[in-house]
Design a protein around this motif. Structure first.
Motif, short mmCIF file in Angstrom:
data_model
loop_
_atom_site.label_atom_id
_atom_site.label_comp_id
_atom_site.label_asym_id
_atom_site.label_seq_id
_atom_site.Cartn_x
_atom_site.Cartn_y
_atom_site.Cartn_z
N ILE A 282 -0.18 10.93 6.56
CA ILE A 282 -1.03 11.98 5.98
C ILE A 282 -1.77 11.47 4.74
N THR A 283 -1.90 10.15 4.63
CA THR A 283 -2.51 9.55 3.44
C THR A 283 -3.91 10.07 3.19
N GLU A 284 -4.77 10.07 4.23
CA GLU A 284 -6.16 10.52 4.04
C GLU A 284 -6.21 11.97 3.59
N GLY A 285 -5.41 12.83 4.20
CA GLY A 285 -5.38 14.23 3.83
C GLY A 285 -4.93 14.43 2.39
N GLN B 58 0.84 -1.20 0.00
CA GLN B 58 0.00 0.00 0.00
C GLN B 58 0.88 1.26 0.00
N GLN B 59 0.54 2.23 -0.86
CA GLN B 59 1.24 3.51 -0.85
C GLN B 59 0.66 4.40 0.24
N ILE B 60 1.53 4.97 1.06
CA ILE B 60 1.08 5.90 2.10
C ILE B 60 1.92 7.17 2.03
N GLU C 98 -5.25 12.24 -0.02
CA GLU C 98 -6.32 11.76 -0.90
C GLU C 98 -7.43 12.80 -1.02
N ARG C 99 -7.78 13.46 0.10
CA ARG C 99 -8.80 14.53 0.04
C ARG C 99 -8.31 15.69 -0.81
N ASP C 100 -7.03 16.04 -0.67
CA ASP C 100 -6.47 17.13 -1.48
C ASP C 100 -6.52 16.80 -2.97
N LEU C 101 -6.20 15.54 -3.32
CA LEU C 101 -6.26 15.13 -4.72
C LEU C 101 -7.68 15.18 -5.25
#
Length: 190
Positions: free
Chosen positions: A66-69, A38-40, A71-74
Protein backbone atom coordinates in the motif's frame (compact mmCIF):
# COMPACT_ATOMS: atom_id res chain seq x y z
CA UNK A 1 10.44 -10.67 -0.20
CA UNK A 2 13.79 -10.99 1.49
CA UNK A 3 13.68 -9.86 5.11
CA UNK A 4 16.42 -9.43 7.67
CA UNK A 5 16.90 -12.28 10.16
CA UNK A 6 15.34 -10.32 13.04
CA UNK A 7 12.26 -9.48 10.95
CA UNK A 8 11.92 -13.10 9.80
CA UNK A 9 11.89 -14.30 13.40
CA UNK A 10 9.23 -11.70 14.28
CA UNK A 11 7.06 -12.97 11.41
CA UNK A 12 7.44 -16.59 12.50
CA UNK A 13 6.54 -15.66 16.09
CA UNK A 14 3.49 -13.78 14.81
CA UNK A 15 2.47 -16.82 12.72
CA UNK A 16 2.84 -19.08 15.80
CA UNK A 17 0.59 -16.69 17.74
CA UNK A 18 -2.16 -17.04 15.11
CA UNK A 19 -1.78 -20.84 15.12
CA UNK A 20 -1.84 -21.11 18.92
CA UNK A 21 -4.74 -18.69 19.47
CA UNK A 22 -6.78 -19.71 16.45
CA UNK A 23 -7.63 -16.00 16.03
CA UNK A 24 -7.04 -14.22 12.72
CA UNK A 25 -5.14 -10.97 12.45
CA UNK A 26 -6.73 -8.80 9.78
CA UNK A 27 -5.65 -5.61 8.02
CA UNK A 28 -2.54 -4.88 10.05
CA UNK A 29 -0.80 -1.85 8.55
CA UNK A 30 2.94 -2.32 8.81
CA UNK A 31 6.06 -0.51 7.59
CA UNK A 32 8.86 -2.73 6.32
CA UNK A 33 12.33 -2.13 4.96
CA UNK A 34 13.24 -4.22 1.93
CA UNK A 35 16.67 -5.76 1.39
CA UNK A 36 17.39 -2.78 -0.90
CA UNK A 37 16.68 -0.43 2.03
CA UNK A 38 13.38 0.91 0.67
CA UNK A 39 10.54 1.55 3.15
CA UNK A 40 7.24 0.06 2.04
CA UNK A 41 3.78 -0.06 3.60
CA UNK A 42 1.95 -3.38 3.79
CA UNK A 43 -1.62 -4.30 4.68
CA UNK A 44 -1.21 -7.78 6.17
CA UNK A 45 -3.80 -10.39 7.13
CA UNK A 46 -3.21 -13.84 8.65
CA UNK A 47 -5.76 -16.54 9.36
CA UNK A 48 -5.40 -20.03 10.85
CA UNK A 49 -5.28 -22.78 8.22
CA UNK A 50 -7.36 -25.81 9.25
CA UNK A 51 -7.61 -29.34 7.87
CA UNK A 52 -10.85 -31.27 7.24
CA UNK A 53 -11.11 -32.27 10.88
CA UNK A 54 -10.88 -28.63 12.04
CA UNK A 55 -7.34 -28.96 13.40
CA UNK A 56 -5.11 -25.92 12.87
CA UNK A 57 -2.23 -27.01 10.67
CA UNK A 58 -0.70 -23.70 9.68
CA UNK A 59 -1.32 -20.09 8.85
CA UNK A 60 -2.42 -18.45 5.63
CA UNK A 61 -1.03 -14.95 5.23
CA UNK A 62 -1.43 -12.33 2.55
CA UNK A 63 -0.09 -8.84 2.21
CA UNK A 64 -0.79 -5.98 -0.15
CA UNK A 65 1.75 -3.28 -0.89
CA UNK A 66 0.00 0.00 0.00
CA UNK A 67 3.06 2.23 -0.39
CA UNK A 68 1.64 4.37 -3.21
CA UNK A 69 -1.66 4.89 -1.40
CA UNK A 70 0.14 5.89 1.80
CA UNK A 71 2.29 8.37 -0.13
CA UNK A 72 -0.82 9.92 -1.73
CA UNK A 73 -2.48 10.13 1.69
CA UNK A 74 0.58 11.90 3.13
CA UNK A 75 0.64 14.35 0.21
CA UNK A 76 -3.09 14.99 0.63
CA UNK A 77 -2.57 15.65 4.35
CA UNK A 78 0.14 18.20 3.48
CA UNK A 79 -2.16 19.94 1.00
CA UNK A 80 -4.95 20.04 3.61
CA UNK A 81 -2.56 21.53 6.17
CA UNK A 82 -1.46 24.22 3.71
CA UNK A 83 -5.08 25.01 2.87
CA UNK A 84 -5.99 25.23 6.57
CA UNK A 85 -3.08 27.61 7.21
CA UNK A 86 -3.95 29.79 4.19
CA UNK A 87 -7.62 30.02 5.13
CA UNK A 88 -6.78 30.80 8.76
CA UNK A 89 -4.43 33.62 7.70
CA UNK A 90 -7.01 35.48 5.58
CA UNK A 91 -8.63 38.68 6.84
CA UNK A 92 -11.97 37.87 5.19
CA UNK A 93 -14.43 35.35 6.53
CA UNK A 94 -13.94 32.14 4.51
CA UNK A 95 -16.31 29.17 4.38
CA UNK A 96 -16.26 26.10 2.15
CA UNK A 97 -19.13 23.68 1.43
CA UNK A 98 -18.93 20.50 -0.64
CA UNK A 99 -21.06 19.61 -3.67
CA UNK A 100 -23.89 18.46 -1.37
CA UNK A 101 -23.95 21.75 0.58
CA UNK A 102 -22.18 20.10 3.52
CA UNK A 103 -19.84 22.20 5.65
CA UNK A 104 -16.15 21.48 5.07
CA UNK A 105 -14.26 24.29 6.82
CA UNK A 106 -14.19 27.94 7.75
CA UNK A 107 -11.79 30.31 9.41
CA UNK A 108 -12.09 32.11 12.74
CA UNK A 109 -13.05 35.37 11.01
CA UNK A 110 -16.13 33.69 9.52
CA UNK A 111 -17.03 32.18 12.91
CA UNK A 112 -16.73 35.63 14.50
CA UNK A 113 -19.13 37.09 11.90
CA UNK A 114 -21.68 34.35 12.67
CA UNK A 115 -21.13 33.47 16.34
CA UNK A 116 -24.79 32.44 16.68
CA UNK A 117 -24.26 29.43 14.41
CA UNK A 118 -20.61 28.77 15.22
CA UNK A 119 -21.33 25.59 17.18
CA UNK A 120 -23.34 24.19 14.25
CA UNK A 121 -20.38 24.67 11.90
CA UNK A 122 -19.15 21.09 12.05
CA UNK A 123 -17.77 19.07 9.12
CA UNK A 124 -20.66 17.37 7.34
CA UNK A 125 -23.37 19.72 8.66
CA UNK A 126 -25.74 20.87 5.90
CA UNK A 127 -25.84 24.56 5.01
CA UNK A 128 -29.53 24.73 5.86
CA UNK A 129 -28.93 23.27 9.35
CA UNK A 130 -26.27 25.90 10.03
CA UNK A 131 -28.49 28.71 8.74
CA UNK A 132 -31.40 27.52 10.83
CA UNK A 133 -29.15 27.28 13.91
CA UNK A 134 -28.21 30.91 13.27
CA UNK A 135 -31.86 31.95 13.11
CA UNK A 136 -32.83 29.96 16.22
CA UNK A 137 -30.00 31.54 18.22
CA UNK A 138 -31.00 34.98 16.95
CA UNK A 139 -34.53 34.34 18.22
CA UNK A 140 -33.14 33.42 21.64
CA UNK A 141 -31.16 36.64 21.76
CA UNK A 142 -33.94 38.81 20.35
CA UNK A 143 -37.37 37.25 21.01
CA UNK A 144 -39.13 40.16 19.23
CA UNK A 145 -37.57 38.94 15.98
CA UNK A 146 -40.00 36.00 16.01
CA UNK A 147 -42.70 38.30 14.64
CA UNK A 148 -40.63 38.67 11.46
CA UNK A 149 -40.57 34.87 10.98
CA UNK A 150 -44.08 33.42 11.23
CA UNK A 151 -43.68 29.67 11.62
CA UNK A 152 -40.04 30.05 12.65
CA UNK A 153 -36.83 29.98 10.63
CA UNK A 154 -37.54 26.51 9.23
CA UNK A 155 -40.66 27.88 7.55
CA UNK A 156 -38.85 30.98 6.26
CA UNK A 157 -35.80 29.08 5.01
CA UNK A 158 -37.23 25.86 3.59
CA UNK A 159 -34.35 25.52 1.15
CA UNK A 160 -30.64 26.10 0.88
CA UNK A 161 -31.19 28.76 -1.80
CA UNK A 162 -33.49 30.75 0.50
CA UNK A 163 -31.00 30.54 3.37
CA UNK A 164 -28.13 31.66 1.12
CA UNK A 165 -30.14 34.60 -0.20
CA UNK A 166 -30.93 35.69 3.36
CA UNK A 167 -27.25 35.37 4.33
CA UNK A 168 -26.20 37.41 1.28
CA UNK A 169 -28.79 40.09 2.08
CA UNK A 170 -27.55 40.31 5.69
CA UNK A 171 -23.96 40.75 4.51
CA UNK A 172 -24.89 43.41 1.95
CA UNK A 173 -26.69 45.32 4.70
CA UNK A 174 -23.54 45.24 6.85
CA UNK A 175 -20.73 46.46 4.54
CA UNK A 176 -18.04 46.03 7.22
CA UNK A 177 -18.44 42.26 6.90
CA UNK A 178 -16.36 40.59 4.25
CA UNK A 179 -17.35 36.99 3.52
CA UNK A 180 -16.18 34.65 0.80
CA UNK A 181 -18.09 31.42 0.41
CA UNK A 182 -17.41 28.53 -1.94
CA UNK A 183 -19.99 25.88 -2.63
CA UNK A 184 -21.02 23.43 -5.31
CA UNK A 185 -21.96 26.14 -7.81
CA UNK A 186 -18.66 27.96 -7.44
CA UNK A 187 -17.45 30.83 -5.31
CA UNK A 188 -19.65 33.72 -4.38
CA UNK A 189 -18.58 36.78 -2.50
CA UNK A 190 -20.59 39.26 -0.49
Amino acid sequence: MPWAAAESENYRADDRGVIESGEPKLDLIEIHVTAAGQQIGLDTSKVPLVDRSGKIVGVLGIFVDITEGRERDLELDQVRNHLDMAVAAMNAGIVLYDKNNRFVLCNDVYRSIYPESSTAMQPGAHYLEISQAYALKALELEPKAAARWPGGPRAVWPSTAAARESTSRNCRDAPSRSVISAGPTGAWSV
